[in-house]
Design an enzyme around this catalytic site. Structure first.
Site, mmCIF file in Angstrom:
data_model
loop_
_atom_site.group_PDB
_atom_site.id
_atom_site.type_symbol
_atom_site.label_atom_id
_atom_site.label_comp_id
_atom_site.label_asym_id
_atom_site.label_seq_id
_atom_site.Cartn_x
_atom_site.Cartn_y
_atom_site.Cartn_z
ATOM 1 N N LEU A 127 -11.490 8.404 2.165
ATOM 2 C CA LEU A 127 -11.695 8.195 3.601
ATOM 3 C C LEU A 127 -10.649 8.963 4.397
ATOM 4 C CD1 LEU A 127 -12.594 4.866 5.344
ATOM 5 C CD2 LEU A 127 -10.944 6.410 6.371
ATOM 6 N N HIS A 231 1.210 4.290 1.304
ATOM 7 C CA HIS A 231 1.733 5.256 2.268
ATOM 8 C C HIS A 231 1.660 4.620 3.659
ATOM 9 C CE1 HIS A 231 1.843 8.890 4.762
ATOM 10 N NE2 HIS A 231 2.365 9.514 3.724
#
Length: 333
Positions: A127, A231
């Protein structure tokens, strides 16, 4: 809002390539490599055309299109079943317990164990939303459209589903986890390994990765600190996964140590709660929803309104290219 999710086509290569260059590394499912992306698009085209109605090594690649301009502003992917083409590797965090009678103490040590536990699961991933389109909930549209695709093609997906979140990458594009663990055995940087994996697959992991457990306490602090940590740009994605019913069950990525989220497919909220109706007509009142229609290459999804009487709003009907009598699947926004 004139954005629609549709099946990717070979002609989307340049747009997807331009987005891949913006990912910043560590994004295995979207490498900035035209040859690899072309292969993905060809594989997706074959998957959309396949008549298999069972989980298999298929890739369904979707894009977010601005219907006013025709520009592609996002992409996402669904894998029918991982671990068929080559084994699907994860590290599983476990515990090794030892007891000393002389000391009268029991020691518990956390370890990383190379695992194929998730072989056979389906996967959502890849994505990415273009920075120019990061408003108006378009990331949510991209993410949840995948579950409506699964709901409309349930037989093609496994009973378990996973999502790998990118781990922590430093300012130089390196991975503290890779440097502290796998990098010791491969003689290549994280960027080199990540690119090789994206283009050629991870069989080299099976060939070179030691099979014995890795004791977490023996890793440098920089590597320990990022185990199972997403992240910073992936924290919102992790929350969306949790809202859908995914959980972190101690599986992490073997490259960057990012968390692998898992769920039972039929318990994913947007699969479980999807409603399947026949459109009765056009109406401007109703519940804010994600609405999807079409099979395989004809799949389309957008934001819209669904009335209690089975009507949908005119903009959705235009974007989805449907009218009274057509079938849709929808989930409340």
């Amino acid at each position: 809002m004139n954005y629609v999710i549709r099946a990717a086509r070979p002609g989307d290569l340049q747009s997807i390539y331009e987005m891949a260059k913006l990912t910043g590394g560590g994004f295995t499912n979207l490498p900035p490599d035209k040859k690899a992306l072309r292969a993905k698009l060809e594989r997706a085209e074959a998957s959309f055309a396949s008549d298999r109605e069972y989980p298999s090594d298929e890739l369904y690649l979707l894009v977010l299109e601005d219907s006013d301009t025709g520009e592609v502003r996002g992409t996402c992917q669904i894998f029918g079943q991982v671990g068929q083409r080559w084994p699907f590797y994860s590290y599983r965090i476990g515990t090794d317990s030892k007891h000393s009678e002389q000391l009268g103490r029991t020691f518990h040590a956390q370890i990383l164990m190379l695992s194929n536990d998730l072989n056979g699961a389906s996967e959502v991933g890849g994505l990415f939303l273009h920075p120019a389109a990061r408003a108006g909930g378009l990331g949510l549209l991209l993410a949840r459209s995948r579950y409506l695709f699964i709901a409309r093609h349930r037989a093609r997906f496994g009973d378990r589903i996973l999502a790998e979140l990118r781990g922590v990458i430093d300012e130089a594009g390196g991975s503290p986890f890779w440097d502290g663990v796998a990098g010791k055995f491969f003689g290549m940087s994280f960027q080199e390994a990540d690119q090789f994996n994206a283009v050629h697959g991870n069989q080299f992991i099976a060939d070179l990765m030691p099979k014995h457990p890795v004791y977490i306490a023996m890793l440098p602090e920089s590597a320990r600190a990022v185990i199972g940590v997403p992240h910073p740009s992936g924290r919102a994605a992790m929350r969306m996964l949790e809202n859908e019913g995914f959980a972190f069950e101690d599986y992490i990525d073997i490259f960057d140590g990012g968390p692998t989220m898992t769920a039972r497919t039929d318990q994913v909220m947007s699969v479980r709660d999807a409603k399947h109706i026949e459109v009765t007509g056009i109406g401007e009142e109703g519940e804010e929803a994600l609405i999807a229609t079409g099979r395989l290459a004809d799949f389309r999804c957008c934001f819209g309104k669904v009335g209690a009487d089975g009507t949908i709003d005119a903009d959705s009907a235009r974007l989805l290219r449907i009218g009274a009598g057509d079938g849709v699947s929808w989930i409340g926004r």
